[in-house]
Design a protein around this motif. Structure first.
Motif, PDB file in Angstrom:
ATOM      1  N   ASP A 193       0.817  -1.211   0.000  1.00  0.00           N
ATOM      2  CA  ASP A 193       0.000   0.000   0.000  1.00  0.00           C
ATOM      3  C   ASP A 193       0.852   1.264   0.000  1.00  0.00           C
ATOM      4  O   ASP A 193       1.880   1.344   0.674  1.00  0.00           O
ATOM      5  CB  ASP A 193      -0.948   0.010   1.202  1.00  0.00           C
ATOM      6  N   TYR A 231       0.488   5.263   0.732  1.00  0.00           N
ATOM      7  CA  TYR A 231      -0.418   6.146   1.464  1.00  0.00           C
ATOM      8  C   TYR A 231      -0.206   7.613   1.112  1.00  0.00           C
ATOM      9  O   TYR A 231       0.929   8.118   1.139  1.00  0.00           O
ATOM     10  CB  TYR A 231      -0.223   5.976   2.971  1.00  0.00           C
ATOM     11  N   VAL A 282      -1.294  11.078   2.761  1.00  0.00           N
ATOM     12  CA  VAL A 282      -1.756  11.484   4.087  1.00  0.00           C
ATOM     13  C   VAL A 282      -1.998  12.987   4.101  1.00  0.00           C
ATOM     14  O   VAL A 282      -1.066  13.790   4.023  1.00  0.00           O
ATOM     15  CB  VAL A 282      -0.735  11.102   5.178  1.00  0.00           C
ATOM     16  N   MET A 313       1.069   7.936  11.563  1.00  0.00           N
ATOM     17  CA  MET A 313       1.699   7.004  10.634  1.00  0.00           C
ATOM     18  C   MET A 313       3.185   6.843  10.935  1.00  0.00           C
ATOM     19  O   MET A 313       3.715   5.727  10.931  1.00  0.00           O
ATOM     20  CB  MET A 313       1.510   7.500   9.193  1.00  0.00           C
ATOM     21  N   GLN A 364       5.893   3.936   3.700  1.00  0.00           N
ATOM     22  CA  GLN A 364       4.712   3.725   2.855  1.00  0.00           C
ATOM     23  C   GLN A 364       4.052   5.037   2.436  1.00  0.00           C
ATOM     24  O   GLN A 364       3.137   5.026   1.620  1.00  0.00           O
ATOM     25  CB  GLN A 364       3.691   2.881   3.606  1.00  0.00           C
ATOM     26  N   ILE A 365       4.497   6.149   2.998  1.00  0.00           N
ATOM     27  CA  ILE A 365       3.881   7.444   2.707  1.00  0.00           C
ATOM     28  C   ILE A 365       4.489   8.014   1.435  1.00  0.00           C
ATOM     29  O   ILE A 365       5.697   8.242   1.354  1.00  0.00           O
ATOM     30  CB  ILE A 365       4.072   8.419   3.881  1.00  0.00           C
ATOM     31  N   PRO A 406      -1.007   6.961  -5.270  1.00  0.00           N
ATOM     32  CA  PRO A 406      -1.363   6.340  -3.983  1.00  0.00           C
ATOM     33  C   PRO A 406      -2.390   5.236  -4.185  1.00  0.00           C
ATOM     34  O   PRO A 406      -3.134   5.232  -5.170  1.00  0.00           O
ATOM     35  CB  PRO A 406      -1.975   7.518  -3.212  1.00  0.00           C
ATOM     36  N   ILE A 419      -4.041   4.259  -1.076  1.00  0.00           N
ATOM     37  CA  ILE A 419      -4.910   4.604   0.052  1.00  0.00           C
ATOM     38  C   ILE A 419      -4.666   6.058   0.424  1.00  0.00           C
ATOM     39  O   ILE A 419      -3.519   6.518   0.445  1.00  0.00           O
ATOM     40  CB  ILE A 419      -4.642   3.704   1.276  1.00  0.00           C
ATOM     41  N   LEU A 461      -5.509   8.886   3.480  1.00  0.00           N
ATOM     42  CA  LEU A 461      -6.029   9.253   4.787  1.00  0.00           C
ATOM     43  C   LEU A 461      -6.216  10.759   4.779  1.00  0.00           C
ATOM     44  O   LEU A 461      -5.258  11.502   4.541  1.00  0.00           O
ATOM     45  CB  LEU A 461      -5.053   8.850   5.902  1.00  0.00           C
TER      46      LEU A 461
END
Length: 213
Positions: A33, A35, A37, A46, A54-55, A90, A92, A94
């Motif tokens: 994944d 991310y 954010v 995170m 992962q960001i 991305p 996902i 948030l």
């Protein structure tokens, strides 16, 4: 050697060859994944859950997070576009409610991005442990999230106890001005108001008027 013995020997050889080859690891959220954010407190959670790698993109307001210095930053607060976000590929997102718009969420979801929207109730610190655990669930790091939530509660209790021991009660007001922007004063239900309140230094409306600012 009988036919049965020969068959068993062949089975053993096949099994040994299979075990000698490295089995592919199943895809996990930790490994695959990516991310996006949007919201500094979400980014902080995170990072604390060791998910920095992962960001792939963050919002403005995360400049203080050392671990994210090399992560691309989405320009603007709410005045941004889905194109800038999707360019980071991305999987996902948030997103804090105050830092996004409904049409952005629609565009991200239409592009196949899984969006998790967090309501604007972060000024209530009682909700933070629940946010930590929600993100821990997404990352499959529930045990680590539980520890972080308990540490947050303990640190917050210590900070409040420290402020309550103060022998003076200074009053404070936060004003944002300059840079060609309109002058703004932090009102109720804002992060700044919460910080001043926790420091035992809020200024009442009557007090602010009497100072003739």
């Amino acid at each position: 050697m009988t036919r049965l013995h020969l068959m068993l020997a062949l089975i053993v050889i096949v099994l040994l060859q299979a075990c000698a080859k490295p089995c592919p690891k199943p895809d996990t959220p930790e490994a695959t994944d990516r991310y996006l954010v949007i919201g500094s407190y979400l980014a902080e959670i995170m990072v604390e859950l060791d998910a920095t790698d992962q960001i792939v993109g963050v919002s403005a307001g995360t400049e203080h997070i050392t671990e994210l210095q090399d992560v691309p930053m989405i320009p603007g607060f709410r005045n941004t576009s889905a194109e800038a976000m999707l360019a980071l590929e991305p999987t996902i997102a948030l997103m804090a409610g105050r830092q996004t718009r409904p049409e952005i969420i629609t565009q991200l979801e239409a592009a196949g991005v899984e969006v998790h929207l967090f309501p604007d109730d972060i000024a209530d610190l009682a909700i933070v442990p629940a946010r930590i655990q929600e993100i821990g669930l997404l990352l499959n790091r529930e045990i680590q999230a539980e520890r972080l939530a308990r540490r947050f509660e303990a640190d917050l209790a210590d900070a409040i106890a420290y402020a309550e021991r103060a022998t003076s009660r200074p009053r404070g007001m936060f004003i944002l001005s300059g840079g060609g922007r309109p002058t703004l004063v932090a009102g109720e239900d804002t992060h700044i108001a919460l910080l001043i309140q926790l420091a035992a230094g809020p200024m009442s409306r009557e007090g602010s008027v009497s100072t003739n600012p």
